[in-house]
Design a protein around this motif. Sequence first.
Motif, PDB file in Angstrom:
ATOM      1  N   SER A 109     -21.957 -12.849  74.908  1.00 50.49           N
ATOM      2  CA  SER A 109     -21.213 -13.741  74.016  1.00 50.49           C
ATOM      3  C   SER A 109     -21.771 -13.712  72.602  1.00 50.49           C
ATOM      4  O   SER A 109     -21.034 -13.945  71.628  1.00 50.49           O
ATOM      5  CB  SER A 109     -21.249 -15.175  74.557  1.00 50.49           C
ATOM      6  N   LEU A 110     -23.052 -13.425  72.463  1.00 52.78           N
ATOM      7  CA  LEU A 110     -23.694 -13.436  71.153  1.00 52.78           C
ATOM      8  C   LEU A 110     -23.637 -12.093  70.425  1.00 52.78           C
ATOM      9  O   LEU A 110     -23.817 -12.044  69.209  1.00 52.78           O
ATOM     10  CB  LEU A 110     -25.159 -13.866  71.305  1.00 52.78           C
ATOM     11  N   ILE A 111     -23.404 -11.007  71.165  1.00 54.50           N
ATOM     12  CA  ILE A 111     -23.432  -9.688  70.525  1.00 54.50           C
ATOM     13  C   ILE A 111     -22.072  -9.027  70.427  1.00 54.50           C
ATOM     14  O   ILE A 111     -21.931  -8.012  69.729  1.00 54.50           O
ATOM     15  CB  ILE A 111     -24.407  -8.740  71.263  1.00 54.50           C
ATOM     16  N   ALA A 112     -21.064  -9.580  71.099  1.00 50.87           N
ATOM     17  CA  ALA A 112     -19.740  -8.947  71.100  1.00 50.87           C
ATOM     18  C   ALA A 112     -19.206  -8.779  69.680  1.00 50.87           C
ATOM     19  O   ALA A 112     -19.129  -9.740  68.908  1.00 50.87           O
ATOM     20  CB  ALA A 112     -18.763  -9.774  71.934  1.00 50.87           C
ATOM     21  N   GLY A 113     -18.869  -7.550  69.330  1.00 46.38           N
ATOM     22  CA  GLY A 113     -18.291  -7.260  68.026  1.00 46.38           C
ATOM     23  C   GLY A 113     -19.246  -7.349  66.858  1.00 46.38           C
ATOM     24  O   GLY A 113     -18.815  -7.267  65.703  1.00 46.38           O
ATOM     25  N   ARG A 114     -20.535  -7.499  67.128  1.00 48.72           N
ATOM     26  CA  ARG A 114     -21.513  -7.670  66.066  1.00 48.72           C
ATOM     27  C   ARG A 114     -22.178  -6.346  65.708  1.00 48.72           C
ATOM     28  O   ARG A 114     -22.121  -5.373  66.453  1.00 48.72           O
ATOM     29  CB  ARG A 114     -22.601  -8.663  66.479  1.00 48.72           C
ATOM     30  N   SER A 115     -22.830  -6.306  64.549  1.00 46.69           N
ATOM     31  CA  SER A 115     -23.595  -5.142  64.098  1.00 46.69           C
ATOM     32  C   SER A 115     -25.039  -5.566  63.884  1.00 46.69           C
ATOM     33  O   SER A 115     -25.310  -6.693  63.456  1.00 46.69           O
ATOM     34  CB  SER A 115     -23.022  -4.580  62.793  1.00 46.69           C
ATOM     35  N   PHE A 116     -25.956  -4.629  64.146  1.00 45.60           N
ATOM     36  CA  PHE A 116     -27.372  -4.976  64.145  1.00 45.60           C
ATOM     37  C   PHE A 116     -28.193  -3.967  63.354  1.00 45.60           C
ATOM     38  O   PHE A 116     -27.993  -2.762  63.469  1.00 45.60           O
ATOM     39  CB  PHE A 116     -27.906  -5.026  65.582  1.00 45.60           C
ATOM     40  N   LYS A 117     -29.116  -4.499  62.577  1.00 46.55           N
ATOM     41  CA  LYS A 117     -30.150  -3.671  61.967  1.00 46.55           C
ATOM     42  C   LYS A 117     -31.353  -3.687  62.892  1.00 46.55           C
ATOM     43  O   LYS A 117     -31.408  -4.468  63.845  1.00 46.55           O
ATOM     44  CB  LYS A 117     -30.536  -4.219  60.592  1.00 46.55           C
ATOM     45  N   GLY A 118     -32.327  -2.806  62.598  1.00 48.48           N
ATOM     46  CA  GLY A 118     -33.526  -2.841  63.419  1.00 48.48           C
ATOM     47  C   GLY A 118     -34.268  -1.523  63.444  1.00 48.48           C
ATOM     48  O   GLY A 118     -34.077  -0.659  62.566  1.00 48.48           O
ATOM     49  N   CYS A 119     -35.108  -1.372  64.446  1.00 50.99           N
ATOM     50  CA  CYS A 119     -35.923  -0.172  64.614  1.00 50.99           C
ATOM     51  C   CYS A 119     -36.117   0.128  66.088  1.00 50.99           C
ATOM     52  O   CYS A 119     -36.134  -0.780  66.927  1.00 50.99           O
ATOM     53  CB  CYS A 119     -37.302  -0.337  63.968  1.00 50.99           C
ATOM     54  N   ILE A 120     -36.272   1.408  66.377  1.00 53.16           N
ATOM     55  CA  ILE A 120     -36.703   1.869  67.698  1.00 53.16           C
ATOM     56  C   ILE A 120     -38.022   2.588  67.478  1.00 53.16           C
ATOM     57  O   ILE A 120     -38.099   3.537  66.696  1.00 53.16           O
ATOM     58  CB  ILE A 120     -35.667   2.790  68.342  1.00 53.16           C
ATOM     59  N   ASP A 148     -43.782   7.101  66.172  1.00 48.29           N
ATOM     60  CA  ASP A 148     -42.424   7.542  65.839  1.00 48.29           C
ATOM     61  C   ASP A 148     -41.526   6.326  65.639  1.00 48.29           C
ATOM     62  O   ASP A 148     -41.412   5.473  66.536  1.00 48.29           O
ATOM     63  CB  ASP A 148     -41.855   8.415  66.950  1.00 48.29           C
ATOM     64  N   LYS A 149     -40.873   6.251  64.476  1.00 50.64           N
ATOM     65  CA  LYS A 149     -40.025   5.105  64.170  1.00 50.64           C
ATOM     66  C   LYS A 149     -38.681   5.577  63.644  1.00 50.64           C
ATOM     67  O   LYS A 149     -38.606   6.412  62.745  1.00 50.64           O
ATOM     68  CB  LYS A 149     -40.695   4.200  63.133  1.00 50.64           C
ATOM     69  N   THR A 150     -37.625   5.017  64.211  1.00 44.48           N
ATOM     70  CA  THR A 150     -36.276   5.216  63.710  1.00 44.48           C
ATOM     71  C   THR A 150     -35.709   3.851  63.376  1.00 44.48           C
ATOM     72  O   THR A 150     -35.644   2.973  64.245  1.00 44.48           O
ATOM     73  CB  THR A 150     -35.387   5.905  64.752  1.00 44.48           C
ATOM     74  N   CYS A 151     -35.318   3.668  62.114  1.00 42.26           N
ATOM     75  CA  CYS A 151     -34.819   2.361  61.684  1.00 42.26           C
ATOM     76  C   CYS A 151     -33.408   2.499  61.123  1.00 42.26           C
ATOM     77  O   CYS A 151     -32.970   3.592  60.740  1.00 42.26           O
ATOM     78  CB  CYS A 151     -35.755   1.744  60.648  1.00 42.26           C
ATOM     79  N   PHE A 152     -32.718   1.388  61.049  1.00 44.74           N
ATOM     80  CA  PHE A 152     -31.317   1.404  60.599  1.00 44.74           C
ATOM     81  C   PHE A 152     -30.965   0.043  60.017  1.00 44.74           C
ATOM     82  O   PHE A 152     -31.408  -1.002  60.499  1.00 44.74           O
ATOM     83  CB  PHE A 152     -30.383   1.740  61.767  1.00 44.74           C
TER      84      PHE A 152
END
Length: 345
Positions: free
Chosen positions: A301-312, A243-247
């Motif tokens: 500090s590295l993720i604040a306010g950021r947007s991410f692509k990826g998969c679960i 099962d894969k969910t990607c964005f």
Amino acid sequence: MRRLGTALLAVSMLAACGPGPQAETPSESAPSTPAVEQQQAPILTQTNVDVAIECSGILEFANTASYSLLDRYLPSNVVTNIVNRRATAPFTSLADLSTVPLVGPTRLKQLEGGARTMDFIDADCVGILDGIAISRDDQTAIVNLVNSIDDSELHDVLPDAWNGAVNLLNTRPFTTAQQIADTAGIGDVSFRNIRNSATLSRPLEALFAAVNAIPSNGSYGATTLRHFDWWNIASEQHYYRDDKTCFGLEPSSVPSGAYVRPNLADAAEVRAAVQNAVAYVNGNTLIPASVRTAGFANLDSLIAGRSFKGCIITYENDPWSRNTVHIYVDTVTGFSVMTETWWAE
């Protein structure tokens, strides 16, 4: 090397608390005496600045050297502009110096040369490459990263320098950061992205290493990674369940059969995945609090306010086990993390 003034300047730069103590105009002859020297090892740059601490003598030189000393290394009209500007406020970065009329990359290198000749910097500062001054430790980290990073991650780190990434992959291994900076397709933004990827996440990497060092009890475990080949992980097929969910992926990068989620991941989702992986193996107890605190502070500090692509990804190779993988990649900087938790009967 003139350690005391450099250290004071570096502390004031990183603390961002306004101008530091005013250094005296340096002697134009002998270096500082041993009484005012403070030996220190090279320091890895872990904030997104354009001057490594070991190179901050370049700024000290620009801020404190006399007109006649600066005039040895720069045209007189450039010296006049620098001296007039520093009278209003000390220089705090290369970007700040570059706002002075007639100061560009060539003049910055000349300032670097003067700072090195006058012992404001030494071999611990590699020098100014593509708009940033890096330390010897920075160079080691940069070279190690570029020589070992996977194709998919390097292209994410260099989203606007596809040709540069290809050239790095085709030319490596490298031995110096200068060779990397000189590679066709690599410029100021690209080189800074590489430096950041190589140096800014060390406390988080220490936390991930501590998680990975916790022995598995045979029935469950967790893996946390900062550098990995997300494409191969996401596209891998599994026998029993897959099962894969990607964005946020390009259509050509979406794994076969994956559900495409419309929304990107945010900082809260990324942090939750890391927290879950740490807690899953009792890391909140087994990992020293100092490592956990520094690691999560670094992550925040590295993720604040950021947007991410990826998969679960949830997969099973048989009915008696299950693995859950979370992959997150910053859509701009390429900063990435992966967590995997598993259990088996």
